[in-house]
Scaffold this motif. Structure first.
Motif, short mmCIF file in Angstrom:
data_model
loop_
_atom_site.label_atom_id
_atom_site.label_comp_id
_atom_site.label_asym_id
_atom_site.label_seq_id
_atom_site.Cartn_x
_atom_site.Cartn_y
_atom_site.Cartn_z
N LEU A 1 90.20 21.22 22.78
CA LEU A 1 89.66 21.83 21.57
C LEU A 1 89.66 23.35 21.70
O LEU A 1 90.10 24.07 20.79
N ASP A 2 89.19 23.86 22.83
CA ASP A 2 89.14 25.31 23.04
C ASP A 2 90.53 25.95 22.94
O ASP A 2 90.66 27.07 22.44
N ALA A 3 91.56 25.24 23.38
CA ALA A 3 92.91 25.77 23.34
C ALA A 3 93.44 25.91 21.91
O ALA A 3 94.38 26.65 21.67
N ARG A 4 92.83 25.24 20.96
CA ARG A 4 93.31 25.26 19.57
C ARG A 4 92.76 26.41 18.74
O ARG A 4 93.21 26.64 17.63
N PHE A 5 91.74 27.10 19.24
CA PHE A 5 91.13 28.19 18.48
C PHE A 5 91.43 29.53 19.12
O PHE A 5 91.65 29.62 20.33
N VAL B 1 84.03 23.17 8.61
CA VAL B 1 84.33 24.58 8.43
C VAL B 1 83.25 25.10 7.50
O VAL B 1 83.20 24.73 6.33
N ASP B 2 82.35 25.90 8.04
CA ASP B 2 81.20 26.41 7.29
C ASP B 2 81.57 27.79 6.75
O ASP B 2 81.63 28.76 7.50
N GLU B 3 81.83 27.87 5.44
CA GLU B 3 82.25 29.12 4.84
C GLU B 3 81.12 30.14 4.78
O GLU B 3 81.35 31.33 4.93
N GLU B 4 79.90 29.68 4.57
CA GLU B 4 78.76 30.60 4.45
C GLU B 4 78.50 31.32 5.77
O GLU B 4 78.34 32.53 5.81
N ASP B 5 78.44 30.57 6.86
CA ASP B 5 78.18 31.17 8.16
C ASP B 5 79.46 31.59 8.89
O ASP B 5 79.39 32.13 9.99
N GLU B 6 80.60 31.31 8.28
CA GLU B 6 81.92 31.66 8.83
C GLU B 6 82.09 31.16 10.26
O GLU B 6 82.32 31.92 11.19
N ASN B 7 81.97 29.83 10.40
CA ASN B 7 82.23 29.24 11.70
C ASN B 7 82.80 27.83 11.54
O ASN B 7 82.78 27.26 10.46
N VAL B 8 83.32 27.34 12.64
CA VAL B 8 83.84 25.97 12.73
C VAL B 8 82.94 25.23 13.70
O VAL B 8 82.66 25.71 14.80
N VAL B 9 82.48 24.04 13.29
CA VAL B 9 81.57 23.25 14.10
C VAL B 9 82.25 21.95 14.49
O VAL B 9 82.88 21.30 13.65
N PHE B 10 82.12 21.58 15.76
CA PHE B 10 82.68 20.33 16.27
C PHE B 10 81.61 19.67 17.13
O PHE B 10 81.10 20.28 18.07
N ALA C 1 84.80 31.87 12.66
CA ALA C 1 85.99 31.71 11.83
C ALA C 1 85.77 32.44 10.51
O ALA C 1 85.04 31.94 9.65
N SER C 2 86.38 33.59 10.38
CA SER C 2 86.25 34.34 9.13
C SER C 2 86.99 33.59 8.02
O SER C 2 87.73 32.64 8.28
N LEU C 3 86.78 34.04 6.80
CA LEU C 3 87.44 33.38 5.66
C LEU C 3 88.96 33.43 5.80
O LEU C 3 89.65 32.52 5.37
N SER C 4 89.48 34.48 6.43
CA SER C 4 90.93 34.54 6.62
C SER C 4 91.41 33.51 7.65
O SER C 4 92.58 33.12 7.64
#
Length: 181
Positions: free
Chosen positions: A28-32, A140-149, A78-81
């Motif tokens: 998972l870490d290798a994908r971000f 994918v949380d757009e408000e907090d700009e992060n990805v949660v797993f 994870a920013s919106l971009s």
């Protein structure tokens, strides 16, 4: 013939444990493109310690923890971009879950240009009859700009989860980002 039969029985006994973890934390870490803000890896002795520590005051929580093999949690910035790449990455992971026999329990897709959207959510379970063999939540949380797993590997009794949810209510985990008040 006996060694072959023994090997087949061992393979059958190990099959649920081997297929329960379709992705590792390292994979998972290798994908971000960045280090996780939050990284939790619980297994073996740590889970047994948590079960023992909660046994007297929270026996329901202790019983649920005893059935688990591993808990993996990652939260990546994870920013919106970064959103399109994050969604493609999680969709790929979701396909791996499905290929390994996990069931899609929930899938929420945000609409393009929707100001009310909070993001995308995937929830997968591995069905083991009247129990779950695992639970995965990705977002994918757009408000907090992060990805949660979140991946919980092991036997999960839905009745225990329901009882704990009723007892403790909703749990909201926020990642502290600095001096914002």
């Amino acid at each position: 013939m006996k060694p072959l039969l023994l090997a087949a029985l061992v393979a059958l006994a190990l099959a649920p444990a081997l297929s329960a973890q379709p992705i590792s934390g390292a994979d998972l870490d290798a994908r971000f493109n960045s280090e996780p803000q939050v990284e939790v890896n619980l297994s073996g002795a740590l889970l047994r310690l948590a079960a023992a520590a909660t046994r007297e005051e929270e026996p329901e929580a202790s019983a649920m923890i005893e059935g688990l093999r591993r808990i993996t949690i990652r939260i990546y910035p994870a920013s919106l971009s970064d959103r399109p790449l994050a969604i493609r990455t999680l969709e790929g992971i979701g396909h791996r879950f499905e290929d390994d026999g996990w069931l899609t329990l929930v899938r929420v897709r945000s609409l393009p240009n929707d100001d009310d959207s909070d993001g995308d959510v995937w929830v997968y379970v591995r069905d083991e009859g009247d129990m779950f063999g695992g639970l995965a939540v990705m977002a994918v949380d757009e408000e907090d700009e992060n990805v949660v797993f979140v991946l919980i590997d092991g036997l999960i009794d839905p009745a225990q989860v329901g009882a704990l949810t009723r007892r403790f209510g909703n749990v909201d985990i926020d990642v502290y980002e600095g001096d914002d008040e």
